[in-house]
Write an enzyme that holds these catalytic residues in place. Structure first.
Site, short mmCIF file in Angstrom:
data_model
loop_
_atom_site.label_atom_id
_atom_site.label_comp_id
_atom_site.label_asym_id
_atom_site.label_seq_id
_atom_site.Cartn_x
_atom_site.Cartn_y
_atom_site.Cartn_z
CG ASN A 109 -9.27 -7.96 3.39
OD1 ASN A 109 -9.99 -7.70 4.34
ND2 ASN A 109 -8.50 -9.03 3.35
CE1 TYR B 130 -1.66 -6.51 10.45
CE2 TYR B 130 -3.88 -7.33 10.05
CZ TYR B 130 -2.91 -6.37 9.85
OH TYR B 130 -3.18 -5.29 9.06
CB ALA C 13 2.30 -2.91 9.87
CE LYS D 213 -2.03 -1.94 11.63
NZ LYS D 213 -0.93 -1.09 11.06
CB ILE E 57 -0.98 0.01 1.20
CG1 ILE E 57 -1.83 -1.26 1.22
CG2 ILE E 57 -1.89 1.24 1.12
CD1 ILE E 57 -2.77 -1.38 2.41
CB THR F 299 -6.45 -3.62 9.69
OG1 THR F 299 -7.33 -4.65 9.29
CG2 THR F 299 -5.96 -3.98 11.10
CG ASP F 300 -11.58 -4.43 8.02
OD1 ASP F 300 -10.51 -5.08 8.13
OD2 ASP F 300 -12.41 -4.64 7.10
CD GLU F 301 -7.45 -8.56 9.19
OE1 GLU F 301 -6.97 -9.40 9.98
OE2 GLU F 301 -7.16 -8.50 8.00
P1 NAD Z 1 3.17 -4.86 3.46
O1 NAD Z 1 3.47 -6.05 4.31
O2 NAD Z 1 3.05 -5.03 1.99
O3 NAD Z 1 4.29 -3.75 3.68
C1 NAD Z 1 4.76 -3.41 4.95
C2 NAD Z 1 6.03 -2.60 4.77
O4 NAD Z 1 6.52 -2.24 6.07
C3 NAD Z 1 7.16 -3.39 4.08
O5 NAD Z 1 7.76 -2.60 3.08
C4 NAD Z 1 8.13 -3.69 5.21
O6 NAD Z 1 9.48 -3.81 4.79
C5 NAD Z 1 7.92 -2.48 6.12
N1 NAD Z 1 8.31 -2.74 7.51
C6 NAD Z 1 7.95 -3.81 8.27
N2 NAD Z 1 8.53 -3.72 9.48
C7 NAD Z 1 9.23 -2.56 9.49
C8 NAD Z 1 10.05 -1.90 10.46
N3 NAD Z 1 10.24 -2.43 11.69
N4 NAD Z 1 10.64 -0.73 10.13
C9 NAD Z 1 10.48 -0.20 8.89
N5 NAD Z 1 9.73 -0.78 7.93
C10 NAD Z 1 9.11 -1.94 8.23
O7 NAD Z 1 1.86 -4.22 4.07
P2 NAD Z 1 0.67 -3.44 3.35
O8 NAD Z 1 -0.31 -4.43 2.87
O9 NAD Z 1 1.26 -2.45 2.42
O10 NAD Z 1 0.03 -2.70 4.60
C11 NAD Z 1 0.40 -1.37 4.96
C12 NAD Z 1 -0.38 -0.94 6.18
O11 NAD Z 1 -1.76 -1.04 5.93
C13 NAD Z 1 -0.12 -1.81 7.42
O12 NAD Z 1 -0.07 -0.97 8.54
C14 NAD Z 1 -1.32 -2.74 7.47
O13 NAD Z 1 -1.61 -3.12 8.80
C15 NAD Z 1 -2.42 -1.83 6.91
N6 NAD Z 1 -3.52 -2.54 6.28
C16 NAD Z 1 -3.30 -3.37 5.20
C17 NAD Z 1 -4.37 -4.00 4.58
C18 NAD Z 1 -4.19 -4.87 3.38
O14 NAD Z 1 -5.19 -5.38 2.85
N7 NAD Z 1 -2.98 -5.06 2.87
C19 NAD Z 1 -5.68 -3.80 5.08
C20 NAD Z 1 -5.86 -2.97 6.19
C21 NAD Z 1 -4.78 -2.33 6.77
P1 TYD Z 2 -5.75 -12.47 3.43
O1 TYD Z 2 -5.46 -11.97 2.06
O2 TYD Z 2 -4.67 -13.19 4.17
O3 TYD Z 2 -6.27 -11.21 4.27
P2 TYD Z 2 -6.93 -11.16 5.75
O4 TYD Z 2 -6.71 -12.46 6.43
O5 TYD Z 2 -6.12 -10.07 6.40
O6 TYD Z 2 -8.36 -10.82 5.55
O7 TYD Z 2 -7.01 -13.42 3.37
C1 TYD Z 2 -8.24 -12.97 2.84
C2 TYD Z 2 -9.25 -14.09 3.00
O8 TYD Z 2 -8.86 -15.20 2.17
C3 TYD Z 2 -9.31 -14.65 4.40
O9 TYD Z 2 -10.65 -15.02 4.68
C4 TYD Z 2 -8.44 -15.89 4.35
C5 TYD Z 2 -8.62 -16.36 2.93
N1 TYD Z 2 -7.47 -17.06 2.32
C6 TYD Z 2 -7.65 -18.30 1.68
O10 TYD Z 2 -8.76 -18.85 1.65
N2 TYD Z 2 -6.57 -18.89 1.09
C7 TYD Z 2 -5.33 -18.32 1.12
O11 TYD Z 2 -4.36 -18.93 0.59
C8 TYD Z 2 -5.17 -17.05 1.76
C9 TYD Z 2 -3.81 -16.39 1.81
C10 TYD Z 2 -6.26 -16.45 2.34
#
Ligand code: NAD
Ligand code: TYD
Length: 349
Positions: free
Chosen positions: A184, A155, A86, A159, A12, A130-132
């Site tokens: 998500n 996780y 994160a 958060k 993100i 996150t909404d989680e």
């Molecule tokens: P990601 O795992 O793709 O990226 C996380 C980044 O943080 C990576 O580049 C990693 O190297 C960096 N990082 C981790 N630990 C670190 C540290 N100690 N110091 C410096 N950098 C560090 O995650 P994402 O999917 O891009 O998520 C970004 C944010 O959005 C997170 O806070 C996550 O909780 C939140 N979020 C993500 C989702 C989703 O669907 N991906 C949904 C809701 C909230």
């Molecule tokens: P994920 O992308 O890990 O996001 P989150 O657990 O943070 O919502 O998973 C999204 C949904 O998909 C969740 O209900 C778990 C499911 N899932 C599978 O069924 N198979 C998989 O291999 C993965 C990674 C997730």
């Protein structure tokens, strides 16, 4: 504005930086601090680094390292923070929670302390969550900003702890914070451990598509570009001390989503598989503590800040699938682990 973006080399964060520099009127400097865990890939922004060399800088550092982060705050005269960094994957948090406590809780605390000590200078500290944190919904209802916190995985618990700390720094010290809790995300540059990129890559490679449990768990999918637009709106106009829920208004059962991905790939003009990708769907053992349903009520950000998700899921999935098809080299380097070598070759830390 000297904007510190933490975790900007992840999924993100890198999409957000690209959006800010190429699609908005943001005219400040971005300092991307990322320690490059397995999820961090600065190659995501290599073109941005070349094109915006005067306004974008990458610094490799751990957000939980107080001395290093203090130097960064002072050297770059940071006046706003957008905190993405994160550990972000639920399955990894179940297998090994340590890093989640370190980065998500202690790392966030470290940033808050540094910001508090420079309060005269810091105009905004935006925390991405996150909404989680709200736990799992039943068949009905939505998460709003006032839903109680009931995290169920290491996780989401980490958060939740970080969210509480951010709010505590607002109430106790008056730190100018805003928070957002989103659903998500999906889109380009997502590490192929999360559902959508994993399913796309496995489907393209003819590998099994592992669906947890009965596949009826529901997520609310948000296109990462729409999320970036929401974050920019909050940075510009979000009220200090407030939390905004950001959702895609797009609830789907996992199995239906996987079938939809298979359908797009089956009918993709540049592919031509002779069997349906749906044949690859494999139900596997459920995730422990698997939350059943997430769904966001985004009324507040829509009403107060005039933001709305714009990308229908079919369009977002098509764009995402096309991106992965067109970026086979990125996939190869990520899957083989070669992107770690790229980091060594391009940066001399
Ligand atoms: P990601 O795992 O793709 O990226 C996380 C980044 O943080 C990576 O580049 C990693 O190297 C960096 N990082 C981790 N630990 C670190 C540290 N100690 N110091 C410096 N950098 C560090 O995650 P994402 O999917 O891009 O998520 C970004 C944010 O959005 C997170 O806070 C996550 O909780 C939140 N979020 C993500 C989702 C989703 O669907 N991906 C949904 C809701 C909230
Ligand atoms: P994920 O992308 O890990 O996001 P989150 O657990 O943070 O919502 O998973 C999204 C949904 O998909 C969740 O209900 C778990 C499911 N899932 C599978 O069924 N198979 C998989 O291999 C993965 C990674 C997730």
């Amino acid at each position: 504005m000297n904007l510190l973006v933490t975790g900007g080399s992840g999924f993100i964060g890198s999409n957000f930086i690209r959006y800010l520099l190429t699609e908005t009127d943001f005219n400040g400097q971005i300092i991307n601090v990322d320690c490059l865990t397995y999820a961090g890939n600065p190659e995501n922004l290599s073109d941005i680094e070349a094109r915006f060399s005067d306004r974008y800088v990458f610094v490799k550092a751990d957000i939980a390292h107080q001395e290093e982060m203090a130097k960064i705050f002072d050297y770059y005269s940071i006046d706003a923070v957008c905190h993405f960094a994160a550990e972000s994957h639920v399955d990894r948090s179940i297998a090994a929670p340590d890093a989640f406590i370190h980065t998500n809780i202690f790392g966030t605390y470290t940033l808050l302390e540094l910001a508090r000590k420079r309060m005269h200078h810091i105009k905004r500290f935006h925390h991405i969550s996150t909404d989680e944190v709200y736990g799992s919904l039943g068949k009905n209802g939505y998460f709003s900003e006032t839903s109680p916190y009931q995290p169920t995985s290491p996780y989401s618990a980490s958060k939740a702890a970080s969210d509480h700390l951010v709010r505590a720094y607002f109430y106790t010290y008056g730190l100018p914070v805003t928070l957002s809790n989103c659903s998500n995300n999906y889109g380009p540059y997502q590490f192929p451990e999360k559902l959508i990129p994993l399913m796309i890559l496995n489907a393209l490679a003819g590998k099994p598509l592992p669906v947890y449990g009965d596949g009826r768990n529901i997520r609310d999918w948000l296109y990462v570009r729409d999320h970036s637009a929401a974050l920019w709106t909050i940075l510009e106009n979000g009220e200090i001390g407030e939390t905004y829920n950001i959702g895609g208004n797009c609830e789907i059962e996992n199995i239906r989503l996987v079938e939809q991905i298979c359908g797009i790939i089956d009918n993709h003009p540049s592919l031509g598989f002779d069997t349906s990708r749906k044949d690859l769907i494999t139900f596997v053992t459920d995730r422990p503590g698997h939350d059943r349903r997430y769904a966001i009520d985004a009324t507040k950000i829509m009403a107060d800040l005039n933001w709305a998700p714009k990308t229908p899921i079919e369009k977002g999935l098509r764009e995402t699938i096309d991106w992965y098809i067109e970026n086979q080299e990125w996939i190869d380097r990520v899957i083989s682990g070669e992107y770690r070598n790229w980091i060594e070759q391009h940066y001399h830390f």
